[in-house]
Scaffold this active site. Structure first.
Site, short mmCIF file in Angstrom:
data_model
loop_
_atom_site.label_atom_id
_atom_site.label_comp_id
_atom_site.label_asym_id
_atom_site.label_seq_id
_atom_site.Cartn_x
_atom_site.Cartn_y
_atom_site.Cartn_z
N THR A 1 0.85 -1.61 0.53
CA THR A 1 -0.22 0.27 -0.06
C THR A 1 0.78 0.89 0.12
OG1 THR A 1 -2.47 0.55 1.07
CG2 THR A 1 -0.54 -0.05 2.22
N ASN A 2 0.20 1.88 0.27
CA ASN A 2 1.64 3.68 0.25
C ASN A 2 0.43 4.60 1.07
OD1 ASN A 2 -1.09 5.62 -1.02
ND2 ASN A 2 -0.77 4.54 -2.46
N HIS A 3 0.65 6.08 1.48
CA HIS A 3 0.92 6.47 2.64
C HIS A 3 -0.49 7.60 2.75
CE1 HIS A 3 4.51 5.78 4.81
NE2 HIS A 3 5.29 6.25 4.14
#
Ligand code: CTP
Ligand code: CA
Length: 225
Positions: A33-35
């Site tokens: 995933t990412n931030h």
């Protein structure tokens, strides 16, 4: 009180917003995933609803409560987001893609938890579909398409390329390295880019930034009519 004070200048309009990070599962316990916090997209969805629009929010997992009075569609992966977007995009007047969509996903999902061994591990990835590019290629009559561009370098150049390649009306560019901008914050520093002009906004909270994005999208929508 805010609701009463708000001008209903988007009533009768259908607005689709995507927000948050997508999650690509590797095995039953792991994801890529990412931030992205989803704050920017949720602020856009909320502001559009307060202005009278009929809002659909397709969202990756976030820690945020869904805004009231909207059609909320939770998803996990980029593939799921694409499936939902394909169900809703045709009837939309304005589409705002604030989601941080995974560009790559594991080639295969392991049904069992991947066990560690003494060797290094490589994960094979394949490209996901570019949802915004699909929308640009299947644009409905009079529809306004707005993307976000997350950059760490050559922001304007990269954002302009995306505007053109994805056939967008508007792209909101931000450089995540600029203080006060980007992921997991309550503020943002956006530059709004259309084919005709470029507007650099100062540092502001995401609620206010959302209003600018909607103002620009609404202006373009009326121009096209
Ligand atoms: N986007 C999308 N589907 C993808 C990837 C991105 O719809 N598979 C959308 C995002 O929601 C965003 C815009 O495209 O509105 C730009 O995303 P960004 O990650 O900045 O650009 P990319 O085109 O993916 O290029 P890169 O990550 O290589 O900079
Ligand atoms: Ca990307």
């Amino acid at each position: 009180e805010q609701e009463l004070a708000c001008e209903k200048d988007m009533s009768g309009l259908k607005v689709l917003v995507t927000a948050g990070a997508t999650q690509e599962a590797l095995d039953p316990v792991r994801i890529l995933t990412n931030h992205s916090s989803g704050k920017m997209g949720y602020a856009v969805a909320k502001a559009a609803a307060l202005r009278g629009a009929e809002v659909t929010l397709i969202s990756g997992k976030t820690n945020l409560a869904p805004p009231l009075g909207i059609n909320f569609v939770p998803i996990a992966s980029a593939k799921e987001m694409f499936e939902e977007v394909k169900k809703f995009y045709r009837e939309q007047d304005i589409i705002i893609k604030a989601a941080a969509v995974a560009d790559y996903t594991p080639v295969s999902f392991s049904e069992e938890k991947i066990k560690k061994s003494d060797n290094d591990l490589s994960i094979e990835l394949k490209r996901t579909d570019d949802i915004l590019r699909f929308l640009g290629e299947h644009r409905q009559k009079g529809q306004i398409l707005c993307g976000f561009s997350m950059e760490t370098e050559r922001m304007l150049e990269n954002a302009r390329t995306k505007l053109q390649k994805k056939n967008l009306d508007l792209i909101a560019a931000n450089n995540v390295k600029v203080p006060g901008a980007g992921f997991e914050r309550d503020t943002n520093v956006l530059t709004l880019i259309t084919k005709a002009q470029e507007t650099k906004l100062p540092l502001m909270d995401k609620e206010e930034a959302a209003r600018y994005v909607l103002d620009a999208a609404l202006h373009l929508y009326r121009e096209k009519k």
